[in-house]
Design an enzyme around this catalytic site. Structure first.
Site, PDB file in Angstrom:
ATOM      1  N   TYR A 181      -2.275  -0.238  10.529  1.00 28.03           N
ATOM      2  CA  TYR A 181      -2.329  -0.620   8.963  1.00 28.03           C
ATOM      3  C   TYR A 181      -1.045  -0.398   8.535  1.00 28.03           C
ATOM      4  CZ  TYR A 181      -3.899  -0.819   4.108  1.00 28.03           C
ATOM      5  OH  TYR A 181      -4.044  -1.381   2.589  1.00 28.03           O
ATOM      6  N   SER A 193       0.817  -1.253  -0.052  1.00 28.28           N
ATOM      7  CA  SER A 193      -0.061  -0.122  -0.082  1.00 28.28           C
ATOM      8  C   SER A 193       0.796   1.260   0.070  1.00 28.28           C
ATOM      9  CB  SER A 193      -0.817   0.114   1.189  1.00 28.28           C
ATOM     10  OG  SER A 193      -1.562   1.284   1.561  1.00 28.28           O
TER      11      SER A 193
END
Length: 280
Positions: free
Chosen positions: A163, A150
């Protein structure tokens, strides 16, 4: 030199998080190109069954397994079954992932922190470790490992601490394995690390777009990943603003960058209305 790949025809692919979203699209692309075997892992049984039925109706040779990749023992059991049913894997796409959008102190240690790290960071390591030795042995036959990380694995962001931690781990590990394979002379095995911004799969429902950075479509991302994977690219950042953000972060003082990220680009405000697929 055995590293070029123009098609996945005749290859064995394994895709995690394959029942829906981008994982399903990768499986569709594999079937369209005539893959010899498409192995699908997912925890969602009903969605997985529907995807398998669709792919088989299009002539795909599909194998499906219900796997909770947060559990190492479940991964080990599924690996053993794949080896027995399919054999070796030529292309591994570590696509499964989860997100929790909260301040760090609001996270539950098990359901948020441990689960996020287990699925996003540790599972790709365990799965890759299981299938990589056989890939290495396939001298002269191109093999691929695709790790979906990501942009949050490159840029810090409020309400994404856990995250970000998981994706920073995935990014560093993935690119290090790429370097290790090259250094050891295993040039036929290429590792692609993918760092996209928000994608409209439902996982990031409620997240805001950023300046010059729209929410990406799954079709756009998978097409870019698929092409990059076949040509053996080392890294894919999507969109171009991720490159800009990293350049500015490296060049500017922290306070200057933080001000731009919050007040100009809007990065630090993107998760304020986040609800996610499961409301977490």
């Amino acid at each position: 030199m055995g590293s070029r790949m123009h098609t996945v025809a005749g290859k064995h692919l394994l895709i995690t998080g394959a029942a829906m979203g981008m994982g399903k699209i990768y499986a569709q692309l594999a079937v369209q190109e005539g893959a010899a075997a498409v192995v699908l892992w997912d925890i969602n049984q009903s969605a997985l069954q529907a995807t398998v039925a669709e792919l088989k109706s299009k002539g795909g040779k599909v194998y499906s397994y219900i796997v909770d990749v947060s559990r190492r023992e479940a991964i080990e059991q599924a690996v053993a079954r794949v080896r027995q049913d399919v054999g070796t894997i030529d292309i591994l796409i570590n696509n499964a992932g989860i997100v929790r959008g909260k301040y760090f102190w609001d996270h539950d240690d098990v359901q948020d922190t441990w689960m996020t790290m287990a699925i996003n960071a540790l599972a790709p390591m365990y799965i890759t470790r299981a299938f990589l030795p056989a890939m290495i042995e396939k001298k002269g036959s191109p093999c691929r490992i695709v790790n979906i990380a990501s942009a949050a694995g490159l840029v810090s962001n409020p309400r994404m601490s856990v995250y970000c931690g998981s994706k920073w781990a995935a990014t560093g590990w993935s690119d290090s394995v790429r370097l290790e394979l090259a250094q050891a002379g295993h040039d036929h095995v290429k590792v692609l690390t993918v760092n996209p911004t928000y994608i409209a799969t439902g996982m990031f429902a409620g997240a805001r777009s950023m300046l010059f950075t729209p929410i990406l479509t799954p079709e756009y991302v998978t097409a870019k990943v698929w092409a990059a994977m076949k040509r053996g690219a080392p890294r894919l950042l999507l969109p171009w603003t991720v490159y800009l953000s990293n350049a500015l972060k490296g060049l500017l003082p922290v306070r200057w960058y933080d001000w731009l990220a919050e007040h100009v680009f809007g990065v630090y405000r993107t998760m304020e209305d986040f609800v996610g697929r499961d409301g977490q």
